[in-house]
Motif scaffolding. Structure first.
Motif, mmCIF file in Angstrom:
data_model
loop_
_atom_site.group_PDB
_atom_site.id
_atom_site.type_symbol
_atom_site.label_atom_id
_atom_site.label_comp_id
_atom_site.label_asym_id
_atom_site.label_seq_id
_atom_site.Cartn_x
_atom_site.Cartn_y
_atom_site.Cartn_z
ATOM 1 N N VAL A 3 0.858 -1.187 0.000
ATOM 2 C CA VAL A 3 0.000 0.000 0.000
ATOM 3 C C VAL A 3 0.898 1.242 0.000
ATOM 4 N N ASP A 4 0.688 2.154 -0.958
ATOM 5 C CA ASP A 4 1.551 3.342 -1.001
ATOM 6 C C ASP A 4 1.197 4.294 0.141
ATOM 7 N N LEU A 5 2.100 5.226 0.402
ATOM 8 C CA LEU A 5 1.951 6.074 1.593
ATOM 9 C C LEU A 5 0.690 6.934 1.554
ATOM 10 N N VAL A 6 0.243 7.331 0.384
ATOM 11 C CA VAL A 6 -0.957 8.171 0.328
ATOM 12 C C VAL A 6 -2.196 7.357 0.730
ATOM 13 N N SER A 7 -2.375 6.192 0.115
ATOM 14 C CA SER A 7 -3.516 5.353 0.499
ATOM 15 C C SER A 7 -3.408 4.948 1.972
ATOM 16 N N ALA A 8 -2.183 4.695 2.414
ATOM 17 C CA ALA A 8 -1.974 4.203 3.779
ATOM 18 C C ALA A 8 -2.417 5.207 4.843
#
Ligand SMILES: NC(=O)c1ccc[n+]([C@@H]2O[C@H](COP(=O)([O-])OP(=O)(O)OC[C@H]3O[C@@H](n4cnc5c(N)ncnc54)[C@H](OP(=O)(O)O)[C@@H]3O)[C@@H](O)[C@H]2O)c1
Ligand SMILES: NC(=O)c1ccc[n+]([C@@H]2O[C@H](COP(=O)([O-])OP(=O)(O)OC[C@H]3O[C@@H](n4cnc5c(N)ncnc54)[C@H](OP(=O)(O)O)[C@@H]3O)[C@@H](O)[C@H]2O)c1
Lengths: 321, 321
Positions: B112-117
């Protein structure tokens, strides 16, 4: 055998002495000849038709009794003919004989005769099991309503023995004194603002043992501390109350409602074992003192119910066979 | 640093971009440069003045965020400059930098990339911690209200992964389908008699996760099985409800109300560790799927609050810095 028969729900007059089949102990069960039968508030409710026995349980009233083992069923290990026992029952205590699973029998408390012992186990098991539900810990603040009643007097002493700070409510100067004499650190008249008094004295309750129900629901939630736990075991003040969930949420608090009678047999056995291991020694060394019980002949069962309903009696009532 | 400032409680217009002091990480704390900030319903309540931060916590809104470690305070062991983290916060997420105790930081979920996370940890921690409060066990029946919402979608999948039978409520055919597609065994329209439908389908709920509060209090107690546990975490349907203590007692049931935000730091750290150990692997292997989030630029924070209040958005909203 002789037993108290109730043909139809109603007033004390529906209690009659009659004949019933002597029960047969099944596997793991014990037949006991009754010495005395404890009388509880729930018995009155059952007589009135408001508290029917769990499925599969005898119609005969009676949640606790003492006696002498008459015969044991298959596989019973702990008991033999002639042993003295007290029993936690789902019903059947108001009779010449009763049957109980072997785990729901324990010896009478040290130094307590069989007649007095008939009125101890139901209260002890109720208080022990519910302070477990509430998870009362050493040093926490414990509030019990009706601190001069049967449950209250026992709970006060037991909670003190566990190391709690104990507050109790009662309805008169006499009863407030009774609470203090049994170890309550604080006793509050329930006709006054006991919530504020409790909060001022202790900061609030970590655990509340409640016998009032609806009427005290809002006040009890106010009286709880953060992470407080309230255990409702009686509904003397009604069934439907107002719950402020916002307040409960801000306190992260919990409300449980339980009844000893409807627990499964395995749990009752476990509770009886805990009472024997933890509470009986407290009776032995005086950390818990029993109030003298009122003894009434088994044949006068109507008088016993009248006395309990009247509300003037202090301490337990037992029917002597 | 840049931060969202609220001078006085009110409408979306009170959200303004401004300057605030960059916080300094104390012992055991970590300073993080924000990549994205999760937007939660509680943020709207805080903006309106209905949900003030716990004492000692910054006024800046924001209960979760993701970012890159900028600097660590004394004694921090796990993190160093440059590490990617997600944070469970008591406040402060709507800013260019935030500070958190090291235990409230964990790595982003696998894949999961940092933005979605930025929008995962608050929901995951809420669901995990409250299903622990409810003590949900394998094979038990679990009911969640708003099964198509953020909490509901996550709770459905997590409870399935724990081996529960899952029932969910929702308000339209679309949302009911969403519930089933995320693993709900039963989905009930909350405009109908979901209590009867649930009982018929499953016999009742062992555990209820409730976000409605007062409006559903009576129905939820009816929907509980014997020994059922209900955990209230939202009050969308009001604060004061009617509680039938007689019914609660006959079921030996429990009602708890909790809030993640007001738990002590040590518990939050423990919950974050449990999320990393138990939930992140479920995201890694697809047992839990995230709905696609709506990404909005940090500067458009007002639009983000409007979108969430409007109720048409599905899935999480994150503010991208
Ligand atoms: N759930 C279970 O497993 C279980 C088991 C056993 C008993 N119980 C229940 O527990 C309750 C108490 O039983 P008990 O044997 O202790 O009865 P009890 O000896 O008759 O005591 C009743 C008590 O209620 C108090 N009381 C009355 N009105 C009150 C009020 N407004 N505020 C505070 N206290 C008030 C009385 O206090 P004053 O005398 O000072 O007025 C008295 O101490 C009963 O409702 C019984 O059914 C439940
Ligand atoms: N205590 C805590 O620690 C904590 C933490 C996080 C969140 N929360 C609370 O949890 C709640 C849900 O948060 P969320 O992020 O999941 O919000 P969300 O995504 O906006 O979901 C709200 C849900 O409520 C449902 N709903 C509305 N009216 C309903 C009704 N009458 N019966 C059943 N469901 C109904 C909606 O269902 P439809 O769309 O089908 O109408 C929707 O699924 C919020 O109240 C939030 O404050 C509490």
């Amino acid at each position: 055998m002789r037993a108290v028969i109730v043909e139809a729900p109603g007033d004390v007059d529906v209690l009659t002495l009659g004949e019933a089949d002597t029960p047969t102990p099944g596997p793991g069960e014990v037949l006991v000849r009754t010495v005395a039968s404890g009388v509880n508030r729930a018995d009155i409710l059952q007589r009135q038709g408001h508290y029917p026995p769990p499925p599969g349980v005898t119609d005969i009233i009676g949640l606790e009794a003492s006696g002498v083992v008459e015969r044991v069923g298959e596989g019973v290990e702990r008991w033999k003919e002639g042993d003295e026992v007290v029993a936690l029952l789902s019903g059947g205590g108001y009779a010449e004989f009763f049957v109980a699973p072997e785990g729901q029998l324990i010896p009478p408390p040290p130094g307590v005769d069989l007649v007095s012992a008939a009125g101890v186990l139901e209260v002890a098991a109720t208080v022990l099991s519910n302070l477990r539900v509430g998870n009362l810990a050493h040093g926490e603040v414990f509030l019990v309503h009706g601190g001069a009643g049967g449950i209250g007097t026992f709970a006060t002493q037991y909670a003190k023995a566990l190391g709690a700070v104990v507050a109790a409510t009662a309805g008169s100067e006499d009863k407030l004194r009774h609470c203090r004499e049994h170890g309550a650190d604080f006793a509050f008249d329930y006709h006054g603002d006991w919530v504020s008094a409790l909060k001022e004295a202790t900061g609030g309750a970590d655990v509340i043992l409640d016998i009032i129900g609806a009427k005290y629901l809002e006040a009890n939630v106010k009286a709880l501390k953060k992470r407080g736990r309230m255990v409702v075991i009686g509904l003397q003040g009604g069934v439907k109350g107002t719950l402020n969930l916002g307040l409960l949420l801000s306190k992260q608090a919990t409300i449980s409602a339980t009844s000893l009678r409807f627990r499964p047999a395995a749990e009752k056995a476990e509770i009886c074992a805990a009472v024997e291991a933890q509470v009986w020694p407290m009776l032995g060394d005086g950390r818990i003192r029993l109030s003298p019980e009122t003894r009434i002949a088994f044949d006068d069962v109507r008088a016993a119910h009248e006395l309990l309903s009247g509300g003037s009696n202090v301490g337990k009532i037992v029917l002597v066979h």
